[in-house]
Design an enzyme around this catalytic site. Structure first.
Site, short mmCIF file in Angstrom:
data_model
loop_
_atom_site.label_atom_id
_atom_site.label_comp_id
_atom_site.label_asym_id
_atom_site.label_seq_id
_atom_site.Cartn_x
_atom_site.Cartn_y
_atom_site.Cartn_z
N THR A 99 30.08 22.34 -62.70
CA THR A 99 29.13 23.10 -61.90
C THR A 99 28.64 24.28 -62.73
O THR A 99 29.38 25.24 -62.97
CB THR A 99 29.78 23.59 -60.60
OG1 THR A 99 30.26 22.46 -59.86
CG2 THR A 99 28.78 24.35 -59.75
N LYS A 175 24.00 20.67 -56.51
CA LYS A 175 25.41 21.04 -56.40
C LYS A 175 25.57 22.50 -55.99
O LYS A 175 26.44 22.83 -55.17
CB LYS A 175 26.13 20.79 -57.72
CG LYS A 175 27.61 21.18 -57.72
CD LYS A 175 28.42 20.33 -56.75
CE LYS A 175 29.86 20.82 -56.61
NZ LYS A 175 30.64 20.77 -57.84
N LYS A 243 32.90 31.52 -58.77
CA LYS A 243 31.92 31.31 -59.84
C LYS A 243 30.73 30.51 -59.33
O LYS A 243 29.57 30.85 -59.60
CB LYS A 243 32.61 30.59 -61.00
CG LYS A 243 31.71 30.25 -62.19
CD LYS A 243 31.18 28.82 -62.14
CE LYS A 243 32.30 27.79 -62.26
NZ LYS A 243 31.77 26.39 -62.27
#
Length: 294
Positions: A99, A175, A243
């Protein structure tokens, strides 16, 4: 299904190892690389081949799956001193499953193209158990000809493939939107469960009610079930979703789009990390509420 294709997997953490196990069970030749010797030892015991560097791995395989933490690590394993591109790699393919931001995805794909390497932008979701079972979700962007060439690998990895577009970066965008919502749902669920505990409700009974009612979400049920057992062993690290939400809100900022719920969720995740729980499961967001530091 073609089994003679040699596959490389760089980054065999929880998700990467699960993916590697799935591919090996389906009789693919799997080569792995990780910075942790214990992970490579586990893979070797399962019949995989551990490589001393990404460069050595790249010389042995046709298709490489990268499942490391962030773009900096991807740059290192692909373009670093002992990286994937340090040997001839023309006509091979790299699939990015980490990601990362769409900008980094495009940048990395452009650098790979300079070496004659195709890129599949394919972030993943669903957790290690689904990855090992071949039932995780994949958000896939890439040229049709490339996806068709490696369709057997994609089919082995996932029965839930979502072909987003032919544009590299669109998988990464998808995503981040998903993970933004996942983070919001998780924080909201932790907040509600912690409220129930604060006002004296039995949290187990409240959990059962929510899971059967309109407040339910998959991530609430999955993560709060762990929290109720005081089980915060990391399946999905708190710092990782922190994150991801950071990347998602930054993407929104670049699009001049406000995400007040995402910003609030990020604040809770950052406090969870600051409380010293970065290495715990992301279910640990409830600990931040129960500590009373929100």
């Amino acid at each position: 299904m073609q089994r003679d294709m040699k596959l490389g997997l760089i980054g065999i953490g929880a998700m990467g190892m699960a993916m590697a196990k799935n591919l090996r069970r389906k009789e693919f030749q799997v080569h792995v690389r990780d910075i942790r010797p214990e992970a490579e030892a586990e893979a070797s015991a399962l019949g995989m081949t551990a490589s001393p560097s990404p460069a050595v791995l790249s010389a042995q395989v046709d298709f490489v799956i990268v499942v490391v933490v962030n773009a900096q690590q991807i740059d290192e394993v692909l373009f670093g001193v002992n990286g994937f591109t340090r040997v001839p790699v023309r006509d091979k393919c790299v699939m990015l499953c980490s990601t990362i931001s769409p900008e980094d995805t495009v940048r990395i794909a452009q650098r790979l193209a300079e070496h004659g390497v195709a890129t599949i932008d394919a972030p993943i979701s669903g957790g290690p158990s689904r990855a090992e079972a071949g039932t995780m979700s994949m958000m896939i962007a890439g040229e049709d000809a490339v996806l068709q060439r490696y369709a057997n690998v994609l089919d082995a990895l996932s029965d839930k493939q979502y072909r987003i577009s032919a544009t590299i970066g669109d998988g990464a965008k998808t995503k981040l939107v998903n993970n933004l919502l996942a983070g919001i749902n998780l924080v909201a669920g932790a907040e509600a469960l912690a409220l129930g505990m604060k006002i004296g409700l039995d949290p187990h009974k409240l959990f059962d009610v929510i899971c059967a009612s309109s407040g339910h979400s998959w991530i609430f049920q999955d993560r709060m079930a762990r929290a109720l057992k005081d089980d915060f062993e990391a399946r999905a690290f708190a710092h990782i979703l922190t994150k991801d939400i950071t990347l998602a809100t930054a993407m929104a900022d670049n699009a001049k789009y406000d995400t007040p719920l995402g910003d609030a969720a990020l604040d809770i995740f950052r406090k969870t990390v600051d409380n010293g729980w970065a290495g715990l499961d992301d279910a640990a967001v409830i600990k931040t509420y129960l500590k009373g530091t929100t």
